[in-house]
Design an enzyme around this catalytic site. Sequence first.
Site, PDB file in Angstrom:
ATOM      1  N   SER A  65       1.789  -9.577  -1.150  1.00  0.00           N
ATOM      2  CA  SER A  65       1.460  -8.154  -1.006  1.00  0.00           C
ATOM      3  C   SER A  65       1.616  -7.609   0.400  1.00  0.00           C
ATOM      4  O   SER A  65       1.677  -6.401   0.593  1.00  0.00           O
ATOM      5  CB  SER A  65       0.037  -7.898  -1.508  1.00  0.00           C
ATOM      6  OG  SER A  65      -0.868  -8.750  -0.843  1.00  0.00           O
ATOM      7  N   GLU A  85     -10.055   5.712   2.998  1.00  0.00           N
ATOM      8  CA  GLU A  85     -10.825   4.614   3.551  1.00  0.00           C
ATOM      9  C   GLU A  85      -9.865   3.480   3.844  1.00  0.00           C
ATOM     10  O   GLU A  85      -8.777   3.425   3.270  1.00  0.00           O
ATOM     11  CB  GLU A  85     -11.876   4.153   2.539  1.00  0.00           C
ATOM     12  CG  GLU A  85     -11.358   3.218   1.443  1.00  0.00           C
ATOM     13  CD  GLU A  85     -10.343   3.853   0.485  1.00  0.00           C
ATOM     14  OE1 GLU A  85     -10.322   5.091   0.385  1.00  0.00           O
ATOM     15  OE2 GLU A  85      -9.567   3.095  -0.148  1.00  0.00           O
ATOM     16  N   LYS A 103       0.809  -1.225   0.000  1.00  0.00           N
ATOM     17  CA  LYS A 103       0.000   0.000   0.000  1.00  0.00           C
ATOM     18  C   LYS A 103       0.839   1.271   0.000  1.00  0.00           C
ATOM     19  O   LYS A 103       0.423   2.290  -0.544  1.00  0.00           O
ATOM     20  CB  LYS A 103      -0.940  -0.011   1.208  1.00  0.00           C
ATOM     21  CG  LYS A 103      -1.927  -1.177   1.222  1.00  0.00           C
ATOM     22  CD  LYS A 103      -3.059  -0.954   0.254  1.00  0.00           C
ATOM     23  CE  LYS A 103      -4.015  -2.156   0.215  1.00  0.00           C
ATOM     24  NZ  LYS A 103      -5.041  -2.018  -0.820  1.00  0.00           N
TER      25      LYS A 103
HETATM   26  C1  PLP Z   1      -1.643  -7.127   2.189  1.00  0.00           C
HETATM   27  C2  PLP Z   1      -2.795  -6.762   1.310  1.00  0.00           C
HETATM   28  N1  PLP Z   1      -2.906  -7.339   0.104  1.00  0.00           N
HETATM   29  C3  PLP Z   1      -3.906  -7.069  -0.715  1.00  0.00           C
HETATM   30  C4  PLP Z   1      -4.894  -6.185  -0.371  1.00  0.00           C
HETATM   31  C5  PLP Z   1      -6.021  -5.966  -1.329  1.00  0.00           C
HETATM   32  O1  PLP Z   1      -5.954  -4.764  -2.019  1.00  0.00           O
HETATM   33  P1  PLP Z   1      -5.619  -4.703  -3.563  1.00  0.00           P
HETATM   34  O2  PLP Z   1      -6.471  -5.697  -4.250  1.00  0.00           O
HETATM   35  O3  PLP Z   1      -5.924  -3.302  -3.944  1.00  0.00           O
HETATM   36  O4  PLP Z   1      -4.186  -5.008  -3.734  1.00  0.00           O
HETATM   37  C6  PLP Z   1      -4.831  -5.524   0.866  1.00  0.00           C
HETATM   38  C7  PLP Z   1      -5.854  -4.550   1.258  1.00  0.00           C
HETATM   39  O5  PLP Z   1      -5.963  -4.072   2.339  1.00  0.00           O
HETATM   40  C8  PLP Z   1      -3.749  -5.829   1.725  1.00  0.00           C
HETATM   41  O6  PLP Z   1      -3.630  -5.251   2.922  1.00  0.00           O
END
Ligand code: PLP
Lengths: 396, 271
Positions: free
Chosen positions: A381, A114, A92
């Site tokens: 992620s 948000e 993020k």
């Molecule tokens: C570690 C992590 N991965 C994925 C996501 C999902 O978001 P996005 O699909 O925008 O990557 C989040 C959302 O809070 C997250 O914290």
Amino acid sequence: MKEFTKYPIDGKYGKYGGRFMPETLMSAVLDLEKAYLKLKNDQVFKKELDYYLSEYAGRPTSLYFAKNLSKKVGGAKIYLKREDLLHGGAHKINNTLGQALMAKKMRKNRVIAETGAGQHGVATAMACAVLGLKAEIYMGKEDIERQKLNVFRMNLLGAEVHPVGSGSKTLKDAINEALRDWVANVKTTYYLIGSVVGPHPYPMIVRDFQSVIGKEIKSQIMEKENRLPDALIACVGGGSNAMGTFYPFLDDHNVKLYGVEAGGHGIESGAHAASLCAGDEGILHGMLTYLLQDEHGQISTTHSISAGLDYPGVGPEHSFLKTMDRAKYVSMTDDKAVKAFIELSKTEGIIPALEPSHSLAYAIELAENMKKDDLIVVTLSGRGDKDVQVVADYLK
Amino acid sequence: MSMKETFERLKDRGEGALISYIMGGDPRPDLTPKIAEALIEGGVDILELGIPFSDPIADGPTIQAANLRALKSGTTPVRVLEIANQIKGYHNIPVVILTYYNIIFRIGLENFFDKAKKSKVDGIIVPDLPVEEAQDYKFIANKHGIDTIFLASPSTSIVRLKKIIEYTSGFLYIVSLFGVTGARKTLKRSTIRLIEKIIPYIKGKTPLAVGFGISQPYQVRSIIEAGADGAIVGSAFVEIIQKNEYDEDNMLNSIRNYANELKKATILEGE
Ligand SMILES: Cc1ncc(COP(=O)(O)O)c(C=O)c1O
């Protein structure tokens, strides 16, 4: 294909996307677009962002060969793009640093955002703290319950957290409330959206800032393997880590792209958050995209063990990639995600966030049926510290 | 009576239009025609009827709660159109449907306007549909002879305003302030300035009505005095409905009386 969506005319990816916004916010999204197009090519802005990404957030992140996991699965080689190692513990921050810098350049000192899992809230709070901006974060009451640690972190970082009690009390309602705030305070306030969702230009801006993930993967895999991967896998909530992973590879047609949605208790159960796998076209939060909704157009309440995937919509560019058959979207259940969460912790000593545990679960299934020298890259992620309590409760 | 005739007749009499907004199906679908009747008896000139939506981003807490009550009582989009038809059967006043775009998109544009036409609906307002996204919508609405009411706000530039005036029909809806719906006790000077700024561009073309935050007779009067052709009152009526959810008689009486007070404030001459 990349050229085609690089700058979507009127914010349209095929028929998806757009700017379905109240009139009061139209001038704000039009101004934002202008400001972004100017800053995007501004060398000073780029340098500043690069500085914060490397010195503050810890880029580049490594592309780690998960040898133990690959061996155990017994198929393709699995690489992990380690976004979990970033400051804050998730991808993020790539986006919040970029947008917070934009807010500063646009002279908006109040930033609202948000958050679902709290990861985007934390990343916003960090970027605002370091850049001297005031952050206010909207978060559903139900998410506040399941992600208490992140609420505490946001407060520590100097952000104000506004609990949202309307609707399903999760991410979608937090976005509604942030939009209502923005309507009232649009002159002084920057809305820092956390994924590739919302009205144009947000899906484009967030994708561009997250594309650093895919760009690094490309050069790193070339260095390690001297070829592109056979498959990229990323989880899809709103879709920002997936879009950032996929985008630099859109024109590399031999690279298969897989987006993994939250299957919750299973698609048949109705309790899931798999908008692309099980939804229909509709309009929410300013965009035409795939949504989970009932026959009358009322938006559904969703379920996922991971708060970050618990959203009934998805970024419009994913809807486009699905329709064009460029990316494939699948779903993994809570159960499989938790199993993958434990598996990676045990085999590699890495506790993943529950969101990318969905991607790992799919990677394990996919790798099994691939050849030994095939290459898979999974975008990890985020890290799982925030989720240990949730998993402990789940296993009870 | 058509929307055009309604505004013309009021103008001749030196009156502004009182436009009321209530949510279809709040608190129950069978009550909505009675509430509409009380409003009309109180003097309302144009009736706006909402189709509830799960995610009303342009609405404050009062109308959000009305959306929820209507959804809880099982109100579907088609049911609201049936209610509109029922009201049109008894009363000769324009009925305008207000809803978010996903509701219309889900039914399908052609299908929605077909059904609206059959229910004798006069106009549609969609708060999350800016002119940029409205080409198909406008085309199909025209084909059905249903007015499309667009909104202009304090942040609307002159360039956009001109385009919005081209698109709007029936009337132009001026959002009085930066913010969501909900009753406010005061009227900002900026609202009056906004009306005065817009009038030169629209005079002689389309009537203009002002809404968001308007709940008191003196606000209605100020708006009409500033040159608006109508005042739109929503949350004030919805609050009466909410307070008297389980007391039908009191609800209808209060609505009738309050509509009457507001209506008086639209009458400028002969005072
Ligand atoms: C570690 C992590 N991965 C994925 C996501 C999902 O978001 P996005 O699909 O925008 O990557 C989040 C959302 O809070 C997250 O914290």
